[in-house]
Design an enzyme around this catalytic site. Structure first.
Site, PDB file in Angstrom:
ATOM      1  N   ASN A  29      96.458  43.669 -63.202  1.00 26.35           N
ATOM      2  CA  ASN A  29      97.846  44.018 -62.854  1.00 26.35           C
ATOM      3  C   ASN A  29      98.489  44.864 -63.951  1.00 26.35           C
ATOM      4  O   ASN A  29      99.226  45.806 -63.664  1.00 26.35           O
ATOM      5  CB  ASN A  29      98.669  42.750 -62.602  1.00 26.35           C
ATOM      6  CG  ASN A  29      98.489  42.227 -61.194  1.00 26.35           C
ATOM      7  OD1 ASN A  29      98.935  42.842 -60.235  1.00 26.35           O
ATOM      8  ND2 ASN A  29      97.808  41.102 -61.065  1.00 26.35           N
ATOM      9  N   ARG A  81     103.981  24.174 -78.985  1.00 25.15           N
ATOM     10  CA  ARG A  81     104.360  25.182 -77.985  1.00 25.15           C
ATOM     11  C   ARG A  81     105.631  25.914 -78.426  1.00 25.15           C
ATOM     12  O   ARG A  81     105.739  27.134 -78.286  1.00 25.15           O
ATOM     13  CB  ARG A  81     104.590  24.453 -76.651  1.00 25.15           C
ATOM     14  CG  ARG A  81     104.608  25.323 -75.440  1.00 25.15           C
ATOM     15  CD  ARG A  81     104.713  24.486 -74.184  1.00 25.15           C
ATOM     16  NE  ARG A  81     103.474  23.832 -73.811  1.00 25.15           N
ATOM     17  CZ  ARG A  81     102.440  24.424 -73.228  1.00 25.15           C
ATOM     18  NH1 ARG A  81     102.484  25.714 -72.959  1.00 25.15           N
ATOM     19  NH2 ARG A  81     101.360  23.752 -72.916  1.00 25.15           N
ATOM     20  N   MET A 103      98.774  33.046 -68.999  1.00 26.84           N
ATOM     21  CA  MET A 103      98.496  31.667 -68.604  1.00 26.84           C
ATOM     22  C   MET A 103      99.069  30.661 -69.609  1.00 26.84           C
ATOM     23  O   MET A 103      98.333  29.911 -70.256  1.00 26.84           O
ATOM     24  CB  MET A 103      96.981  31.474 -68.445  1.00 26.84           C
ATOM     25  CG  MET A 103      96.352  32.419 -67.438  1.00 26.84           C
ATOM     26  SD  MET A 103      97.103  32.286 -65.793  1.00 26.84           S
ATOM     27  CE  MET A 103      96.383  30.741 -65.243  1.00 26.84           C
ATOM     28  N   LEU A 156     105.917  28.130 -70.427  1.00 31.41           N
ATOM     29  CA  LEU A 156     106.905  28.642 -71.386  1.00 31.41           C
ATOM     30  C   LEU A 156     107.997  27.601 -71.645  1.00 31.41           C
ATOM     31  O   LEU A 156     108.400  26.878 -70.727  1.00 31.41           O
ATOM     32  CB  LEU A 156     107.524  29.926 -70.830  1.00 31.41           C
ATOM     33  CG  LEU A 156     106.506  31.032 -70.517  1.00 31.41           C
ATOM     34  CD1 LEU A 156     107.155  32.148 -69.711  1.00 31.41           C
ATOM     35  CD2 LEU A 156     105.895  31.572 -71.801  1.00 31.41           C
ATOM     36  N   HIS A 213     102.785  35.901 -58.793  1.00 34.22           N
ATOM     37  CA  HIS A 213     102.079  34.660 -58.473  1.00 34.22           C
ATOM     38  C   HIS A 213     101.263  34.885 -57.196  1.00 34.22           C
ATOM     39  O   HIS A 213     101.786  35.419 -56.223  1.00 34.22           O
ATOM     40  CB  HIS A 213     103.089  33.525 -58.282  1.00 34.22           C
ATOM     41  CG  HIS A 213     102.440  32.232 -57.928  1.00 34.22           C
ATOM     42  ND1 HIS A 213     101.778  31.459 -58.870  1.00 34.22           N
ATOM     43  CD2 HIS A 213     102.303  31.586 -56.751  1.00 34.22           C
ATOM     44  CE1 HIS A 213     101.279  30.384 -58.274  1.00 34.22           C
ATOM     45  NE2 HIS A 213     101.581  30.443 -56.987  1.00 34.22           N
ATOM     46  N   GLU A 270     111.725  26.410 -63.721  1.00 38.61           N
ATOM     47  CA  GLU A 270     110.876  25.706 -62.772  1.00 38.61           C
ATOM     48  C   GLU A 270     109.687  26.602 -62.452  1.00 38.61           C
ATOM     49  O   GLU A 270     109.873  27.750 -62.019  1.00 38.61           O
ATOM     50  CB  GLU A 270     111.672  25.381 -61.505  1.00 38.61           C
ATOM     51  CG  GLU A 270     111.124  24.182 -60.769  1.00 38.61           C
ATOM     52  CD  GLU A 270     111.954  23.841 -59.537  1.00 38.61           C
ATOM     53  OE1 GLU A 270     111.445  23.125 -58.681  1.00 38.61           O
ATOM     54  OE2 GLU A 270     113.093  24.318 -59.436  1.00 38.61           O
ATOM     55  N   ASP A 299     106.978  28.887 -61.152  1.00 40.30           N
ATOM     56  CA  ASP A 299     106.776  29.657 -59.918  1.00 40.30           C
ATOM     57  C   ASP A 299     107.954  29.558 -58.940  1.00 40.30           C
ATOM     58  O   ASP A 299     107.776  29.611 -57.726  1.00 40.30           O
ATOM     59  CB  ASP A 299     105.461  29.265 -59.226  1.00 40.30           C
ATOM     60  CG  ASP A 299     104.267  29.506 -60.123  1.00 40.30           C
ATOM     61  OD1 ASP A 299     104.307  30.458 -60.917  1.00 40.30           O
ATOM     62  OD2 ASP A 299     103.293  28.731 -60.049  1.00 40.30           O
ATOM     63  N   GLN A 342      96.481  43.995 -53.162  1.00 35.49           N
ATOM     64  CA  GLN A 342      97.898  44.180 -52.794  1.00 35.49           C
ATOM     65  C   GLN A 342      98.816  43.984 -53.996  1.00 35.49           C
ATOM     66  O   GLN A 342      99.844  44.649 -54.124  1.00 35.49           O
ATOM     67  CB  GLN A 342      98.284  43.212 -51.668  1.00 35.49           C
ATOM     68  CG  GLN A 342      97.595  43.505 -50.359  1.00 35.49           C
ATOM     69  CD  GLN A 342      97.785  44.944 -49.924  1.00 35.49           C
ATOM     70  OE1 GLN A 342      98.925  45.439 -49.878  1.00 35.49           O
ATOM     71  NE2 GLN A 342      96.708  45.631 -49.607  1.00 35.49           N
ATOM     72  N   GLU A 343      98.433  43.053 -54.894  1.00 31.78           N
ATOM     73  CA  GLU A 343      99.229  42.841 -56.114  1.00 31.78           C
ATOM     74  C   GLU A 343      99.350  44.139 -56.894  1.00 31.78           C
ATOM     75  O   GLU A 343     100.417  44.480 -57.420  1.00 31.78           O
ATOM     76  CB  GLU A 343      98.577  41.778 -57.004  1.00 31.78           C
ATOM     77  CG  GLU A 343      98.603  40.383 -56.427  1.00 31.78           C
ATOM     78  CD  GLU A 343      98.033  39.346 -57.388  1.00 31.78           C
ATOM     79  OE1 GLU A 343      98.217  39.485 -58.604  1.00 31.78           O
ATOM     80  OE2 GLU A 343      97.381  38.390 -56.910  1.00 31.78           O
TER      81      GLU A 343
HETATM   82  C1  GRF Z   1      96.693  37.408 -60.639  1.00 30.81           C
HETATM   83  O1  GRF Z   1      96.083  36.713 -59.598  1.00 30.81           O
HETATM   84  C2  GRF Z   1      98.147  37.099 -60.687  1.00 30.81           C
HETATM   85  O2  GRF Z   1      98.708  36.913 -59.423  1.00 30.81           O
HETATM   86  C3  GRF Z   1      98.175  35.811 -61.462  1.00 30.81           C
HETATM   87  O3  GRF Z   1      97.171  35.931 -62.420  1.00 30.81           O
HETATM   88  C4  GRF Z   1      96.205  36.877 -61.983  1.00 30.81           C
HETATM   89  C5  GRF Z   1      96.163  37.929 -63.033  1.00 30.81           C
HETATM   90  O4  GRF Z   1      95.081  38.804 -62.862  1.00 30.81           O
HETATM   91  N1  GRF Z   1      99.472  35.577 -62.037  1.00 30.81           N
HETATM   92  P1  GRF Z   1      94.963  40.080 -63.784  1.00 30.81           P
HETATM   93  O5  GRF Z   1      94.841  39.587 -65.227  1.00 30.81           O
HETATM   94  O6  GRF Z   1      96.186  40.907 -63.597  1.00 30.81           O
HETATM   95  O7  GRF Z   1      93.721  40.775 -63.347  1.00 30.81           O
END
Ligand code: GRF
Length: 200
Positions: A18, A73, A98, A101, A117, A151, A153, A181-182
């Site tokens: 992404n 954290r 990942m 926060l 997400h 909260e 997501d 699609q992302e």
């Molecule tokens: C994607 O599935 C996104 O929706 C989620 O984490 C993944 C990230 O993938 N939050 P990338 O590192 O962008 O390839």
């Protein structure tokens, strides 16, 4: 560089596909000229994140802040905030970052931190979204771009992309369909968001 340029800081932990889509779109569409916005830096909490080399190859500065070097954290988030704020960001983009926060960190970036997400929120918050969508018998799946709030997501939805769940889908095949699609939706949603932002 004008002082009012809107800096984008992207946070990653892994593959960075992404992130790559966002940087490529910003470069191809000349966001610096068209929107007064630029990707200032990519920061990873994982030293081995594949996305780091991809960002560098695209000419974007990278920084690593390994969460394992911090005792808590809160201490990690405080250091991360300092690193991010050095770029005076208009927008912080979570792209496969990942980490849970801390509330103070989220509050600091309220209204200017977005996440993507891999589900059609409010359905399937958390992990393993694609398998859960298949197990639930969903006929549609997808991804959601949203503002980050305390909260997990939740937060205002900015955009969604929908794909079909096919009868013989595995989590892997569904994830690939959603991810494609992302890569289209996230840059577009960020572009729309930046257009609404007042100059820095
Ligand atoms: C994607 O599935 C996104 O929706 C989620 O984490 C993944 C990230 O993938 N939050 P990338 O590192 O962008 O390839």
């Amino acid at each position: 560089m004008t002082e009012s340029v809107k800096n984008i800081v992207i946070l990653i932990s892994g593959a960075g596909s992404n992130m790559t889509a966002l940087i490529r779109t910003a470069q191809q569409e000349q966001w610096e000229v068209q929107l007064g916005a630029r990707v200032a830096a990519v920061i990873s909490n994982q030293p081995g994140a594949e996305g780091l080399a991809l960002a560098q190859a695209l000419g974007v500065a990278t920084q690593v802040l390994d969460h394992k070097d911090f005792e808590s954290r809160a201490a990690f988030d405080a250091a991360l905030q300092t690193l991010i704020d050095a770029h005076q960001p208009a927008l912080v983009v979570l792209a496969g970052f990942m980490r849970i926060l801390t509330p103070g960190f989220v509050a600091h970036y309220a209204g200017r931190m977005v996440n993507i997400h891999p589900s059609l929120l409010p359905a399937f918050t958390g992990l393993n979204t694609h398998q859960r969508a298949i197990d639930a018998g969903s006929t549609e799946a997808g991804a959601t771009v949203h503002l980050v709030t305390n909260e997990l997501d939740h937060g205002q939805i900015l955009a969604q992309a929908v794909v079909p769940v096919l009868p013989d889908d595995s989590a892997k095949t569904l994830a690939a369909r959603v991810l494609a699609q992302e890569h289209l939706m996230y840059p577009q949603a960020i572009k729309d968001f930046l257009r609404e932002l007042k100059p820095a």
